[in-house]
Scaffold this motif. Structure first.
Motif, PDB file in Angstrom:
ATOM      1  N   VAL A   1       4.769  -3.876   3.369  1.00 44.32           N
ATOM      2  CA  VAL A   1       4.911  -4.834   2.268  1.00 44.32           C
ATOM      3  C   VAL A   1       3.934  -4.515   1.138  1.00 44.32           C
ATOM      4  O   VAL A   1       4.305  -4.492  -0.045  1.00 44.32           O
ATOM      5  N   ALA A   2       2.676  -4.244   1.499  1.00 45.74           N
ATOM      6  CA  ALA A   2       1.678  -3.898   0.489  1.00 45.74           C
ATOM      7  C   ALA A   2       2.017  -2.581  -0.192  1.00 45.74           C
ATOM      8  O   ALA A   2       1.797  -2.414  -1.396  1.00 45.74           O
TER       9      ALA A   2
ATOM     10  N   ALA B   1       5.411   0.041  -6.750  1.00 44.03           N
ATOM     11  CA  ALA B   1       6.039  -0.537  -7.940  1.00 44.03           C
ATOM     12  C   ALA B   1       5.042  -0.665  -9.087  1.00 44.03           C
ATOM     13  O   ALA B   1       5.373  -0.389 -10.249  1.00 44.03           O
ATOM     14  N   GLU B   2       3.811  -1.082  -8.774  1.00 40.38           N
ATOM     15  CA  GLU B   2       2.788  -1.220  -9.807  1.00 40.38           C
ATOM     16  C   GLU B   2       2.429   0.133 -10.418  1.00 40.38           C
ATOM     17  O   GLU B   2       2.300   0.257 -11.644  1.00 40.38           O
TER      18      GLU B   2
ATOM     19  N   SER C   1       5.037  -1.183  -0.797  1.00 39.40           N
ATOM     20  CA  SER C   1       6.108  -1.319  -1.791  1.00 39.40           C
ATOM     21  C   SER C   1       5.584  -1.955  -3.066  1.00 39.40           C
ATOM     22  O   SER C   1       5.968  -1.559  -4.181  1.00 39.40           O
ATOM     23  N   LYS C   2       4.678  -2.922  -2.954  1.00 40.51           N
ATOM     24  CA  LYS C   2       4.099  -3.562  -4.134  1.00 40.51           C
ATOM     25  C   LYS C   2       3.244  -2.578  -4.930  1.00 40.51           C
ATOM     26  O   LYS C   2       3.327  -2.512  -6.159  1.00 40.51           O
ATOM     27  N   LEU C   3       2.415  -1.802  -4.235  1.00 38.10           N
ATOM     28  CA  LEU C   3       1.553  -0.831  -4.917  1.00 38.10           C
ATOM     29  C   LEU C   3       2.374   0.268  -5.581  1.00 38.10           C
ATOM     30  O   LEU C   3       2.048   0.699  -6.701  1.00 38.10           O
TER      31      LEU C   3
ATOM     32  N   GLN D   1      11.776   1.038  -1.633  1.00 34.66           N
ATOM     33  CA  GLN D   1      11.800  -0.283  -2.257  1.00 34.66           C
ATOM     34  C   GLN D   1      10.892  -0.324  -3.475  1.00 34.66           C
ATOM     35  O   GLN D   1      11.241  -0.937  -4.491  1.00 34.66           O
ATOM     36  N   GLY D   2       9.721   0.292  -3.378  1.00 28.38           N
ATOM     37  CA  GLY D   2       8.819   0.357  -4.521  1.00 28.38           C
ATOM     38  C   GLY D   2       9.406   1.092  -5.687  1.00 28.38           C
ATOM     39  O   GLY D   2       9.062   0.845  -6.851  1.00 28.38           O
TER      40      GLY D   2
END
Length: 208
Positions: free
Chosen positions: A116-117, A123-124, A119-121, A197-198
């Motif tokens: 989860v972390a 994307a950022e 995919s967020k990183l 996903q990211g």
């Protein structure tokens, strides 16, 4: 800023203020200048609008793919139990119910919320134009979860006899050993899905 015509101003939905002139006693409506921006000074960027539109389309498409994949997975999850019960019988299903909760516990430890972390990183970093840093984070996460997966799989296989005795059924010991290798492959698979996903590609997650 130079004065702008009313048709060229971006409205902020703020009511105009009423000002009374002391000399004449007349009242006039003044628009608060700080809350309006002239379109001529700050023209809309067509490139930015195109990126936002493309991002919204990718989000809708990704949500649709995940929804369809999740629905299909639920249907398969409900259907496979029928032939599984006929094959292994009630005793085999009982063993399955004993093995599954400890397996989920080890799997949770093996992943540690990293996908989860990640995919967020990713994307950022993509949004900031730092794709190379995103790939470094992906490789690091892949290494960490690979090692954690091996450690949890070895621990589960080693403690299989102990867990079986605690559950009161020695037959589950072999089942724990058989299931243990999945603790290596499932976290690595989830890291790969998080990477896609990211990058706003939901197809791998939906398919798997």
């Amino acid at each position: 800023f130079p004065l702008c015509g009313k048709q060229n101003m971006l409205s902020a939905n703020v009511a105009p203020t009423t000002v009374t002139h002391q000399s004449t006693g007349e009242q006039s409506n003044n628009l608060p200048c700080s809350l309006f921006v002239c379109k001529d000074i700050f023209p809309q960027n067509s490139h930015t609008i195109g990126i936002m539109k493309k991002s919204n389309e990718s989000f809708i498409k990704g949500a649709l793919v995940l929804s369809i994949g999740g629905l299909f997975a639920k249907i398969l999850g409900a259907l496979y139990r029928i032939p599984l019960t006929n094959i292994v019988g009630s005793y085999g299903m009982g063993l399955y119910q004993l093995v599954f909760p400890p397996y989920i516990l080890f799997l949770t430890v093996a992943q540690c919320g990293v996908p989860v972390a990640l995919s967020k990183l990713i994307a950022e970093k993509n949004q900031l134009g730092k794709q190379s840093e995103g790939k470094k984070i992906f490789h690091l996460a892949l290494l960490i979860l690979g090692l954690l997966g091996f450690a949890c799989a070895g621990l589960m296989a080693t403690l299989s006899q102990v867990i079986a005795r605690l559950q009161g059924n020695a037959d589950t010991a072999l089942a724990f050993v058989i299931v243990a290798p999945a603790l290596v492959f499932v976290p690595i698979t989830n890291v790969l899905k998080a990477y896609f996903q990211g990058n706003m590609n939901m197809a791998p997650s939906g398919v798997t």
